[in-house]
Design an enzyme around this catalytic site. Structure first.
Site, PDB file in Angstrom:
ATOM      1  N   HIS A 235      51.117  69.940 -18.094  1.00 32.48           N
ATOM      2  CA  HIS A 235      52.235  69.785 -17.167  1.00 32.48           C
ATOM      3  C   HIS A 235      51.810  69.958 -15.718  1.00 32.48           C
ATOM      4  CE1 HIS A 235      54.435  70.614 -20.951  1.00 32.48           C
ATOM      5  NE2 HIS A 235      55.263  69.725 -20.446  1.00 32.48           N
TER       6      HIS A 235
ATOM      7  N   GLY B 295      48.983  63.717 -29.189  1.00 29.44           N
ATOM      8  CA  GLY B 295      49.614  62.488 -29.650  1.00 29.44           C
ATOM      9  C   GLY B 295      49.758  61.415 -28.607  1.00 29.44           C
TER      10      GLY B 295
ATOM     11  N   GLU C 198      69.079  60.392  -9.564  1.00 28.64           N
ATOM     12  CA  GLU C 198      68.606  60.276  -8.193  1.00 28.64           C
ATOM     13  C   GLU C 198      67.648  61.399  -7.810  1.00 28.64           C
ATOM     14  OE1 GLU C 198      72.636  58.199  -8.336  1.00 28.64           O
ATOM     15  OE2 GLU C 198      71.749  60.029  -9.173  1.00 28.64           O
TER      16      GLU C 198
ATOM     17  N   LYS D 271      65.543  63.104  -9.732  1.00 27.08           N
ATOM     18  CA  LYS D 271      64.232  62.863 -10.358  1.00 27.08           C
ATOM     19  C   LYS D 271      63.385  61.917  -9.507  1.00 27.08           C
ATOM     20  CE  LYS D 271      62.263  60.189 -14.174  1.00 27.08           C
ATOM     21  NZ  LYS D 271      61.187  61.094 -14.611  1.00 27.08           N
TER      22      LYS D 271
ATOM     23  N   CYS E 228      63.529  64.268 -17.505  1.00 29.37           N
ATOM     24  CA  CYS E 228      64.841  64.089 -18.108  1.00 29.37           C
ATOM     25  C   CYS E 228      64.680  63.459 -19.487  1.00 29.37           C
ATOM     26  CB  CYS E 228      65.728  63.192 -17.246  1.00 29.37           C
ATOM     27  SG  CYS E 228      66.078  63.857 -15.608  1.00 29.37           S
TER      28      CYS E 228
END
Length: 760
Positions: free
Chosen positions: A694, A432, A17, A19, A516
């Site tokens: 990121h 990749g 939840e 995330k 996650c």
């Protein structure tokens, strides 16, 4: 009466939840109040589960919107001044520290000790100041108390906070900031005492490390200062034995000490000998980092005498925070029944803790059924015929030194590879993966649910591969990748196709922020029944005349990012995986793939915390990589990728891996990580990452050119590659195209500059 508690629990929620709420907030789909409501619901549920299980206190302050170290940066008012936020930040600014913004790159991120969790690295300068800022901890304590729970706040200790940060100024020791930091910690403790808190857990995990003398001696000064708050402190260390730090910990003026008896159990007798008669001893008896059921009878046999001796001064707990395991087996409706019976997630570990508490305090007969179930589960695992494979054992026994060396040294291989590929100087590539779009995720979900046929799914993935190849050719990238559209996760994808692996439905754990992962479960001997990537990679190569990289995950990362069987040495499991990856490498080469990347981002993560234990690990880890890579001809180029790790102290071992090309993360450190490779005279080719994947920030071509110029000042220009820090799975296509376009432009600038330089 023995007491029971946990050091922390998963904060993502049973269905992730947190995330989904985080990401919705970042997309401006929900406001701050809605995000905070989700967070409060997760906390309340976590406290209720601990209370309902009969634990004596509930952990408060183990929750974070992004990361516990970032929480402390906010709490202690020491956000990096380069952001211009001052000492007081709001939630939006908190997330900017983690994710960057248009003006500043994000705070550096690295692994939390030897786990796969990433934390945000505090930045320290000689003029860094601390002041009590955020009220989140006190608000959460009040929230728990209003709900009727006995709150035990959790803090990262001052010395661990400083140690885990980084100096941003030369000739400066961050330990010098301790005198400024301690008064703020004292303020925190006094406020908690005023709220009626009895116990505060203060984590000093660096006590499991090799510490310089000045840091070891600083503990006494620090904790004598904190003792003035007159609140009970439970000093918690975990992830390994205390060794030479044992006496330091035992002599501190704290009310209790937590020790990890899973990883550091051999020194328990010494701990007991040095434990003062007034102190609580918290023993970590359940593995907080793996998912196998604990042998409860063995724990009771081992600690019964200690319980008789200490009575209510004995606390029992998991070895560390349960942050590193999934939330609950209740969500595993499709997991094989036999295997599921061998496992314990966070909720099940809490239940096991409650069983142990009852057995200690009321006798084993009070929980006879639970103990019998545990015995039966352990016996089932030991007797299972699915765990061992004689053919795998025979192949492992036949390994010799010829299996972990290439045919010739790097100089010979480099000549053969350059003749084959004819790449320009500063060749460009990516790591990749490309964006996992809504279309990709939808097709995968529909396929798994049986709504899309295998043929239609393959066609959908081929369209995505063709799209990625076309984008790369349009951008002018030199060595292409197929984009990994068909892959859910870089470990899970391979584990699904290897014997000896199993997969959970809902076994999610936090890696960082909203990211996650669902680690595979290695329960038995590992082998490769069939080719795993050859068809997809060969199809991608058929679409272009440029070299196409085969993309594999290496044996150490396959090990580290899985829940690993605990009935044989990890080194043996790693070699089994290495042989499986070797088979795939050989098949890729046979299919005409001349460049093969074997990713090892977890290579340093597996490094033991104590340097005396490093040589044994590095020996088998580098050997496992070489076994996976050494079955090919000289003209086949082997790449590896490593990210978010400090490498300077293990460079000989990295060189011993003998990859033809290594790519690493360097943009957040402004190429600082590359300097060690230069000082070491790293012999092979290297691709220092030139932008941080990121962060949504798209760096300019000038930004990347500057970084490449710094790199060329450290290492030979003719050995440099140009690439992002990591895979692009989490980014979207517009920002990916913009960043890669700037990256290609930067490479061209360097080519021209070094062509002119060589002509002059």
């Amino acid at each position: 009466m023995a007491l029971a508690h946990v050091l922390g629990v998963p904060r993502i929620g049973p269905q992730r939840e947190l995330k989904f709420a985080q990401e919705a907030y970042w997309r401006d789909e929900i406001d701050e109040a809605a995000l905070k409501a989700v967070a409060s619901g997760i906390r309340q549920a976590n406290w209720q589960r601990q209370h309902a299980a009969g634990l004596d206190v509930v952990a408060v302050g183990d929750f974070a919107f992004y990361d516990q170290m970032l929480n402390h940066v906010a709490l202690l008012g020491c956000a990096p001044p380069r952001f211009g936020f001052g000492q007081h930040i709001n939630l939006s600014q908190y997330f900017q520290l983690a994710r960057g913004n248009a003006d500043c790159h994000a705070m550096e991120m690295t692994k939390w000790f030897d786990t796969n969790y990433h934390y945000l690295v505090p930045e320290f300068k000689p003029d860094t100041q601390f002041s009590l800022d955020k009220n989140w901890l006190f608000d959460e304590v009040g929230e728990a108390q209003v709900a009727g729970f006995n709150a035990k706040p959790v803090l990262i200790g001052p010395l661990s906070f400083l140690w885990l940060g980084k100096e941003k100024t030369a000739d400066f020791n961050r330990l010098d900031l301790l005198g400024r930091l301690l008064p703020v910690y004292a303020q925190i403790l006094l406020r908690l005492k005023a709220q009626g808190v009895e116990w505060v857990q203060i984590d000093e995990p660096i006590l499991a490390l090799d510490l310089p003398v000045e840091w070891r001696t600083a503990f006494e000064r620090a904790y004598h200062a904190l003792n003035s708050a007159s609140i009970k402190l439970l000093l918690a260390s975990y992830f390994g034995p205390l060794r030479e730090n044992l006496l330091v910990a035992m002599k501190l003026p704290v009310a209790g000490v937590h020790v990890d008896c899973v990883r550091g159990g051999d020194e328990l007798s010494q701990v007991i000998d040095w434990l003062p008669a007034t102190k609580v001893l918290s023993v970590g008896v359940i593995d907080g980092r793996n998912i196998w059921k604990t042998d409860l009878a063995a724990v009771l046999d081992r600690f019964d005498g200690l319980h008789q001796r200490l009575a209510d001064r004995l606390w029992i707990a998991p070895s560390c925070s349960l942050l590193h395991v999934p939330v609950s087996l209740a969500g595993e409706a499709r997991l094989d029944g036999e295997l599921k019976n061998w496992l314990a997630y966070a909720d099940e570990k809490i239940a096991a803790l409650a069983t142990l508490k009852t057995a200690f305090n009321s006798g084993r007969q009070a929980v006879a059924a639970e103990l019998d179930d545990n015995v039966q589960a352990l016996a089932s695992r030991r007797a299972s015929t699915r765990v061992h494979d004689a053919a795998v054992g025979a192949r492992l026994a036949a390994l010799s030194s010829v299996h972990d060396v290439r045919n010739n040294g790097f100089a010979v291989r480099q000549t053969a590879q350059r003749a084959r590929f004819k790449l320009p100087s500063f060749p460009t590539t990516t790591i990749g993966s490309f964006p996992q779009t809504t279309e990709i995720r939808s097709a995968r979900a529909r396929f798994k649910q049986g709504e899309l046929s295998e043929l239609d799914y393959a066609a959908a993935m081929k369209r995505e591969i063709a799209h990625a190849v076309n984008k790369q050719e349009t951008l002018g990238i030199d060595v292409l990748v197929h984009g990994e559209a068909e892959r859910n996760d870089m470990v899970e994808y391979f584990g699904e196709q290897l014997a000896g692996y199993a997969f959970s439905q809902n076994g999610w754990v936090q890696s960082y922020g909203s990211r996650c992962v669902k680690p595979p479960i290695i329960y038995g001997d590992v082998s490769r029944p069939h080719a795993m990537t050859v068809g997809w990679t060969a199809y991608a190569q058929s679409l272009t005349s440029k070299p196409m990289k085969g993309m594999l995950t290496g044996p150490v990362t396959m090990l580290q990012w899985s829940f690993v069987r605990d009935d044989q040495p990890r080194s043996q499991t790693a070699l089994q995986i290495a042989l499986a990856i070797r088979d795939e490498v050989v098949d890729l080469e046979s299919a005409g793939i001349g460049i093969i990347q074997i990713d090892e981002p977890a290579y340093r993560e597996g490094l033991p915390l104590r340097k005396t234990d490093w040589p044994a690990y590095l020996d088998w880890a580098s050997r496992a990589f070489r076994i996976s890579a050494s079955g090919v001809a000289d003209a086949t180029q082997i790449h590896t990728h490593m990210c978010y790790s400090e490498f300077n102290d293990i460079l000989p071992a990295i060189a011993a891996m003998d990859a033809d090309v290594i790519t690493i993360e360097t943009s957040r450190s402004d190429m600082e990580l590359l300097r060690g490779f230069g000082d070491f005279n790293y012999p092979n080719e290297i691709g220092p990452g030139v932008y941080d994947i990121h962060s949504p920030r798209v760096p300019s071509a000038d930004d990347m050119t500057r970084l490449l110029e710094k790199a060329a000042g450290v290492l030979p220009a003719y050995n440099l590659w140009v690439n992002p820090d990591c895979g692009l799975k989490t980014r979207n296509w517009p920002e990916t195209e913009a960043a890669l376009g700037n990256m290609v432009a930067a490479a061209r600038v360097l080519r021209e500059a070094y062509r002119v330089s060589s002509e002059v």
